[in-house]
Design a protein around this motif. Structure first.
Motif, PDB file in Angstrom:
ATOM      1  N   VAL A  86       0.859  -1.178   0.000  1.00  0.00           N
ATOM      2  CA  VAL A  86       0.000   0.000   0.000  1.00  0.00           C
ATOM      3  C   VAL A  86       0.897   1.231   0.000  1.00  0.00           C
ATOM      4  O   VAL A  86       1.819   1.340   0.810  1.00  0.00           O
ATOM      5  N   ARG A  87       0.608   2.143  -0.873  1.00  0.00           N
ATOM      6  CA  ARG A  87       1.446   3.346  -0.990  1.00  0.00           C
ATOM      7  C   ARG A  87       1.128   4.362   0.090  1.00  0.00           C
ATOM      8  O   ARG A  87       0.051   4.366   0.657  1.00  0.00           O
ATOM      9  N   GLY A  88       2.085   5.196   0.356  1.00  0.00           N
ATOM     10  CA  GLY A  88       1.882   6.313   1.271  1.00  0.00           C
ATOM     11  C   GLY A  88       2.009   5.933   2.730  1.00  0.00           C
ATOM     12  O   GLY A  88       2.624   4.935   3.100  1.00  0.00           O
ATOM     13  N   ASP A  89       1.375   6.779   3.563  1.00  0.00           N
ATOM     14  CA  ASP A  89       1.479   6.622   5.013  1.00  0.00           C
ATOM     15  C   ASP A  89       0.820   5.344   5.529  1.00  0.00           C
ATOM     16  O   ASP A  89       1.238   4.806   6.549  1.00  0.00           O
ATOM     17  N   MET A  90      -0.192   4.866   4.840  1.00  0.00           N
ATOM     18  CA  MET A  90      -0.896   3.664   5.303  1.00  0.00           C
ATOM     19  C   MET A  90       0.017   2.431   5.288  1.00  0.00           C
ATOM     20  O   MET A  90      -0.057   1.586   6.165  1.00  0.00           O
ATOM     21  N   GLY A  91       0.866   2.305   4.289  1.00  0.00           N
ATOM     22  CA  GLY A  91       1.728   1.132   4.182  1.00  0.00           C
ATOM     23  C   GLY A  91       3.082   1.290   4.829  1.00  0.00           C
ATOM     24  O   GLY A  91       3.809   0.311   5.013  1.00  0.00           O
ATOM     25  N   SER A  92       3.414   2.500   5.213  1.00  0.00           N
ATOM     26  CA  SER A  92       4.741   2.784   5.763  1.00  0.00           C
ATOM     27  C   SER A  92       5.110   1.937   6.985  1.00  0.00           C
ATOM     28  O   SER A  92       6.215   1.398   7.041  1.00  0.00           O
ATOM     29  N   PRO A  93       4.230   1.790   7.974  1.00  0.00           N
ATOM     30  CA  PRO A  93       4.611   0.976   9.135  1.00  0.00           C
ATOM     31  C   PRO A  93       4.923  -0.482   8.777  1.00  0.00           C
ATOM     32  O   PRO A  93       5.734  -1.126   9.432  1.00  0.00           O
ATOM     33  N   PHE A  94       4.311  -0.969   7.719  1.00  0.00           N
ATOM     34  CA  PHE A  94       4.530  -2.349   7.312  1.00  0.00           C
ATOM     35  C   PHE A  94       5.830  -2.515   6.524  1.00  0.00           C
ATOM     36  O   PHE A  94       6.323  -3.613   6.366  1.00  0.00           O
ATOM     37  N   ARG A  95       6.358  -1.416   6.047  1.00  0.00           N
ATOM     38  CA  ARG A  95       7.627  -1.450   5.320  1.00  0.00           C
ATOM     39  C   ARG A  95       8.812  -1.146   6.212  1.00  0.00           C
ATOM     40  O   ARG A  95       9.942  -1.519   5.892  1.00  0.00           O
ATOM     41  N   THR A  96       8.579  -0.481   7.337  1.00  0.00           N
ATOM     42  CA  THR A  96       9.709   0.025   8.121  1.00  0.00           C
ATOM     43  C   THR A  96       9.860  -0.564   9.515  1.00  0.00           C
ATOM     44  O   THR A  96      10.927  -0.439  10.111  1.00  0.00           O
ATOM     45  N   SER A  97       8.835  -1.200  10.061  1.00  0.00           N
ATOM     46  CA  SER A  97       8.942  -1.659  11.447  1.00  0.00           C
ATOM     47  C   SER A  97       9.768  -2.941  11.557  1.00  0.00           C
ATOM     48  O   SER A  97       9.815  -3.762  10.643  1.00  0.00           O
ATOM     49  N   GLU A  98      10.407  -3.079  12.693  1.00  0.00           N
ATOM     50  CA  GLU A  98      11.225  -4.261  12.949  1.00  0.00           C
ATOM     51  C   GLU A  98      10.368  -5.530  13.066  1.00  0.00           C
ATOM     52  O   GLU A  98      10.768  -6.598  12.609  1.00  0.00           O
ATOM     53  N   GLN A  99       9.185  -5.407  13.659  1.00  0.00           N
ATOM     54  CA  GLN A  99       8.289  -6.560  13.787  1.00  0.00           C
ATOM     55  C   GLN A  99       7.855  -7.053  12.410  1.00  0.00           C
ATOM     56  O   GLN A  99       7.783  -8.260  12.168  1.00  0.00           O
ATOM     57  N   ALA A 100       7.562  -6.116  11.518  1.00  0.00           N
ATOM     58  CA  ALA A 100       7.153  -6.484  10.164  1.00  0.00           C
ATOM     59  C   ALA A 100       8.300  -7.190   9.443  1.00  0.00           C
ATOM     60  O   ALA A 100       8.099  -8.215   8.788  1.00  0.00           O
ATOM     61  N   ALA A 101       9.486  -6.649   9.567  1.00  0.00           N
ATOM     62  CA  ALA A 101      10.654  -7.254   8.921  1.00  0.00           C
ATOM     63  C   ALA A 101      10.921  -8.651   9.473  1.00  0.00           C
ATOM     64  O   ALA A 101      11.244  -9.577   8.720  1.00  0.00           O
ATOM     65  N   SER A 102      10.755  -8.814  10.774  1.00  0.00           N
ATOM     66  CA  SER A 102      10.962 -10.122  11.399  1.00  0.00           C
ATOM     67  C   SER A 102       9.958 -11.150  10.884  1.00  0.00           C
ATOM     68  O   SER A 102      10.325 -12.284  10.571  1.00  0.00           O
ATOM     69  N   ALA A 103       8.699 -10.752  10.799  1.00  0.00           N
ATOM     70  CA  ALA A 103       7.666 -11.660  10.298  1.00  0.00           C
ATOM     71  C   ALA A 103       7.943 -12.057   8.852  1.00  0.00           C
ATOM     72  O   ALA A 103       7.828 -13.231   8.480  1.00  0.00           O
ATOM     73  N   LEU A 104       8.325 -11.090   8.037  1.00  0.00           N
ATOM     74  CA  LEU A 104       8.649 -11.384   6.631  1.00  0.00           C
ATOM     75  C   LEU A 104       9.872 -12.286   6.520  1.00  0.00           C
ATOM     76  O   LEU A 104       9.897 -13.197   5.686  1.00  0.00           O
ATOM     77  N   ASN A 105      10.874 -12.043   7.343  1.00  0.00           N
ATOM     78  CA  ASN A 105      12.065 -12.895   7.316  1.00  0.00           C
ATOM     79  C   ASN A 105      11.732 -14.332   7.684  1.00  0.00           C
ATOM     80  O   ASN A 105      12.248 -15.270   7.070  1.00  0.00           O
ATOM     81  N   ASP A 106      10.871 -14.519   8.682  1.00  0.00           N
ATOM     82  CA  ASP A 106      10.447 -15.874   9.066  1.00  0.00           C
ATOM     83  C   ASP A 106       9.750 -16.568   7.896  1.00  0.00           C
ATOM     84  O   ASP A 106      10.016 -17.735   7.604  1.00  0.00           O
ATOM     85  N   LEU A 107       8.853 -15.842   7.234  1.00  0.00           N
ATOM     86  CA  LEU A 107       8.132 -16.412   6.093  1.00  0.00           C
ATOM     87  C   LEU A 107       9.097 -16.744   4.964  1.00  0.00           C
ATOM     88  O   LEU A 107       9.036 -17.831   4.390  1.00  0.00           O
TER      89      LEU A 107
END
Length: 119
Positions: A86-107
């Motif tokens: 999702v573009r803009g501010d709505m998707g930003s937390p999912f692109r930048t947070s450590e928790q999001a990165a950790s979940a993606l790395n696990d997957l």
């Protein structure tokens, strides 16, 4: 004689407990609902060709994924993956947070393992 009867009861009780542990472990490994498994396999088939071999490989892939990644973690990673697009501010937390990165790395690690084992 009484000792033999006691030993038999103890052995029977231990066998019941062992069977219950195996069933509980199997349920833990199979916590992905059928609909999630089917959705994964359909997506995998689209990406890998809709052949009989691809069905086998994609089915294997979701089984490996399910054995390595609890369903709740899979849902989290899929949500992060979807929302990060999702573009803009709505998707930003999912692109930048450590928790999001950790979940993606696990997957991604689980998918890489599935790729090695199944394809």
């Amino acid at each position: 004689m009484a000792l033999v009867g006691s030993v038999r009861r103890i052995v029977a009780a231990l066998m019941v407990l062992a069977a219950m542990a195996v069933i509980a472990h199997a349920q833990d490994l199979n916590d992905y609902p059928t609909s999630a498994r089917v959705e994964y396999v359909f997506g995998c088939l689209k990406a890998n060709g809709e052949t009989r071999q691809a069905i086998e490989q994609c089915s294997c892939s979701i089984d490996v994924l399910a054995s390595l990644l609890p369903y709740q973690r899979y849902v989290t990673a899929e949500t992060v993956l979807s929302m990060s697009q999702v573009r803009g501010d709505m998707g930003s937390p999912f692109r930048t947070s450590e928790q999001a990165a950790s979940a993606l790395n696990d997957l991604r690690r689980a998918q890489a393992e599935a790729e090695v084992r199944c394809f």
